[in-house]
Design a protein around this motif. Structure first.
Motif, mmCIF file in Angstrom:
data_model
loop_
_atom_site.group_PDB
_atom_site.id
_atom_site.type_symbol
_atom_site.label_atom_id
_atom_site.label_comp_id
_atom_site.label_asym_id
_atom_site.label_seq_id
_atom_site.Cartn_x
_atom_site.Cartn_y
_atom_site.Cartn_z
ATOM 1 N N SER A 62 -15.031 -1.542 -2.749
ATOM 2 C CA SER A 62 -14.131 -0.706 -1.959
ATOM 3 C C SER A 62 -12.709 -1.275 -2.048
ATOM 4 C CB SER A 62 -14.587 -0.685 -0.506
ATOM 5 O OG SER A 62 -14.396 -1.969 0.060
ATOM 6 N N LEU A 78 -9.297 -6.032 -2.467
ATOM 7 C CA LEU A 78 -8.191 -6.835 -1.968
ATOM 8 C C LEU A 78 -8.664 -8.248 -1.614
ATOM 9 C CD1 LEU A 78 -5.282 -6.002 -1.499
ATOM 10 C CD2 LEU A 78 -5.846 -5.592 0.889
ATOM 11 N N ARG A 79 -9.761 -8.308 -0.855
ATOM 12 C CA ARG A 79 -10.234 -9.567 -0.295
ATOM 13 C C ARG A 79 -10.857 -10.477 -1.356
ATOM 14 N NH1 ARG A 79 -15.063 -10.764 2.152
ATOM 15 N NH2 ARG A 79 -15.780 -8.631 1.917
ATOM 16 N N LEU A 95 -10.865 -2.476 0.336
ATOM 17 C CA LEU A 95 -10.756 -3.739 1.079
ATOM 18 C C LEU A 95 -11.447 -4.884 0.357
ATOM 19 C CD1 LEU A 95 -11.047 -2.798 4.861
ATOM 20 C CD2 LEU A 95 -9.094 -3.752 3.629
ATOM 21 N N GLN A 96 -12.609 -4.599 -0.224
ATOM 22 C CA GLN A 96 -13.312 -5.653 -0.984
ATOM 23 C C GLN A 96 -12.486 -6.087 -2.184
ATOM 24 O OE1 GLN A 96 -17.016 -3.538 -1.663
ATOM 25 N NE2 GLN A 96 -18.146 -5.020 -0.431
ATOM 26 N N THR A 112 0.850 -1.198 0.000
ATOM 27 C CA THR A 112 0.000 0.000 0.000
ATOM 28 C C THR A 112 0.879 1.238 0.000
ATOM 29 O OG1 THR A 112 -0.107 -0.174 2.395
ATOM 30 C CG2 THR A 112 -2.013 -0.958 1.167
#
Lengths: 253, 255
Positions: free
Chosen positions: A152, A157-158, A154-155, A60
């Protein structure tokens, strides 16, 4: 002659052939193997969790956490595991950190917790580097497509980037976890009663050094080989870029 | 700053560029773009390579941040640092040159992902919607296949379905056929033509001139980071006003 006869009479009544010590002490070896599996399992969980977080922080753009993550990796990769084990075992209590604790009624010993932590963090540094290389290998367009759909950070990434990165680095991860299982032998030095610890014990009892340590080699192989096969199976199952995988997943071609 | 003026027909623009600037390091790509895209319009963006066509599209769904000016998308100013960017991205579907399907998910899962995770609709509803959209792009029989098993044209059609699953107000196409083998270009253009006929607002960067002439309501010619000429396809292709547009057309139409 008489003394020897007396000594023999005191010894357990088993016939003395090559490997008899192993048969006689088999329960010790099995208990040791269980402990090796147990501590490797927990260290694997610690290392995967820490590796995931550190890898993500390192890719990041945010500055502060990136420095911390990089420092962590460099520290744990560039000092000997044996030293780290001793530092955790003897050092943490000096800092007032209680290593013995009770977890849902299960008493966890200080050598177990220090060993899990040291092995987990050490391996975690390598896992982080493996996962980071995977993250860097995923084309930028993947993240862009996910973001453009409204997911988003995080989404993205996940759900999109990490699942692909992990699949990509399964082979190096397999290597790392095989190394970790073997490295767990060092934890016998702080009193973790693993396979290596039991081997030392049996050796001290019987003095059958060659038999004991050659058999330990095979006991370790009985753990590492199936693990390698398991990782290989995961690779085949989850690598979406292989035709074989697609058949395993039952996709229509 | 200019003030938003309603168009003669009383509609407000879906997208409005006001003096938009964008730099990549020292490269000044967009140099004061002013443009409005109305609901239902099909805009084709043309121009020499490196002129900022793709950057314009990428700014609309905030894959690139603008450095100056205002860019208002569906009432939200992307020049404002507090703008709700995720909402805009859901409203603006993007189709990429390289398809960018998620290789670890099946075709249907690719289409279902965003409606479930962003809009929060149920799995069953997402599946139903996904199958409907795959049917619309003519590829429902590949729902359980993985992207790598599809041809380029099929992958791009899935990518279009994936964007449509978010019910976007505008579809952005960034050279959607440039990475395709010639025999697959038509199937993708057919899907896009169908969308245009159904009234979808579209902004398309393409090198398919015949297609541009056929489906566009308006052609934008970009050069030097600005909108150089804007007009109907007939005006632009048959009677370009700007010298640079004439030069561009002479190069691409006679090769």
């Amino acid at each position: 002659m008489i003394l020897l006869a007396e000594a023999n009479a005191a010894a357990p009544a088993v016939s003395d052939y090559f490997g008899s010590a192993i048969v006689e002490y088999l329960p010790y070896f099995l208990r040791g193997m269980l402990m090796t599996i147990n501590i490797s399992f927990w260290a694997a969980i610690v290392s995967f969790a820490i590796g995931l977080v550190v890898a993500v922080l390192r890719v990041t753009p945010s500055g502060g956490l990136k420095v911390v993550a990089t420092a962590f990796t460099e520290f744990f990769r560039n000092t000997p595991l044996y030293v780290q084990v001793l530092v955790f075992y003897f050092g943490l209590p000096k800092l007032g950190i209680q290593l013995k604790f009770s977890f849902f009624g299960i008493e966890v010993g200080d050598s177990f917790s220090a060993g899990t932590l040291a092995l987990g963090l050490y391996t975690g540094a390598y896992v982080a580097e493996a996962i980071r290389s995977g993250l860097l290998a995923i084309p930028r367009g993947q993240g862009e497509a996910a973001r453009s759909l409204g997911l988003s950070v995080l989404q993205t990434l996940r759900l999109v980037v990490l699942p692909q990165a992990i699949r990509l680095v399964l082979p190096p991860l397999g290597n790392l976890y095989s190394a970790m299982l073997k490295n767990s032998a060092l934890l016998s030095s702080i009193g973790v009663m693993d396979l290596m610890f039991q081997a030392d014990f049996v050796n001290n009892r019987t003095f059958k050094t060659f038999e004991v340590f050659t058999s330990v080699v095979f006991f370790y192989l009985m753990l590492t080989l199936p693990m390698g096969w398991f990782v290989h199976w995961l690779e085949k199952k989850y690598n979406p870029l292989r035709a074989k995988t697609l058949r395993l997943q039952g996709a229509r071609i | 700053m200019s003030i938003s003026v309603d168009q003669p027909n009383g509609r407000t623009p879906l997208i409005e560029f006001r003096e938009v600037h964008k730099h990549f390091g020292k490269l000044h790509i967009l140099r004061g773009v002013n443009e409005k895209i109305m609901e239902g319009e099909v805009i084709v963006i043309l121009g020499p390579s490196g002129c900022g066509k793709s950057t314009m599209l990428r700014c609309i769904n905030h894959l690139e941040k603008i450095d100056g000016g205002d860019l208002i998308v569906d009432g939200i100013n992307l020049g404002d640092p507090h703008a709700n960017v995720n909402r805009i991205r859901g409203e603006t579907g993007m189709v990429f040159q390289q398809f960018n399907l998620f290789p670890h998910l099946s075709v249907l899962q690719n289409v279902m992902l965003a409606p479930m995770k962003v809009r929060g609709i149920s799995k069953d509803a997402a599946r139903e919607k996904g199958l409907k959209l795959l049917k619309r792009v003519g590829i429902e029989e590949k729902a359980d296949a993985f992207p790598i098993q599809l041809s380029g044209g099929q992958q791009q059609r899935v990518a279009i379905a994936r964007s449509l699953a978010m019910d976007p107000k505008i579809m952005l196409f960034d050279e959607p056929t440039s990475a395709l083998d010639p025999e697959m270009i038509r199937e993708v253009l057919d899907v896009m033509r169908g969308l245009a006929q159904a009234g979808m607002t579209m902004a398309i960067v393409t090198h398919e001139m015949a297609f541009a002439r056929e489906v566009a309501n308006r052609v934008l010619f970009i050069d030097g980071g600005k909108v150089c000429e804007s007009g109907t396809p007939a005006e632009f292709f048959d009677n370009p006003k700007e010298e640079r547009a004439k030069d561009f057309l002479s190069k691409i139409l006679k090769h």
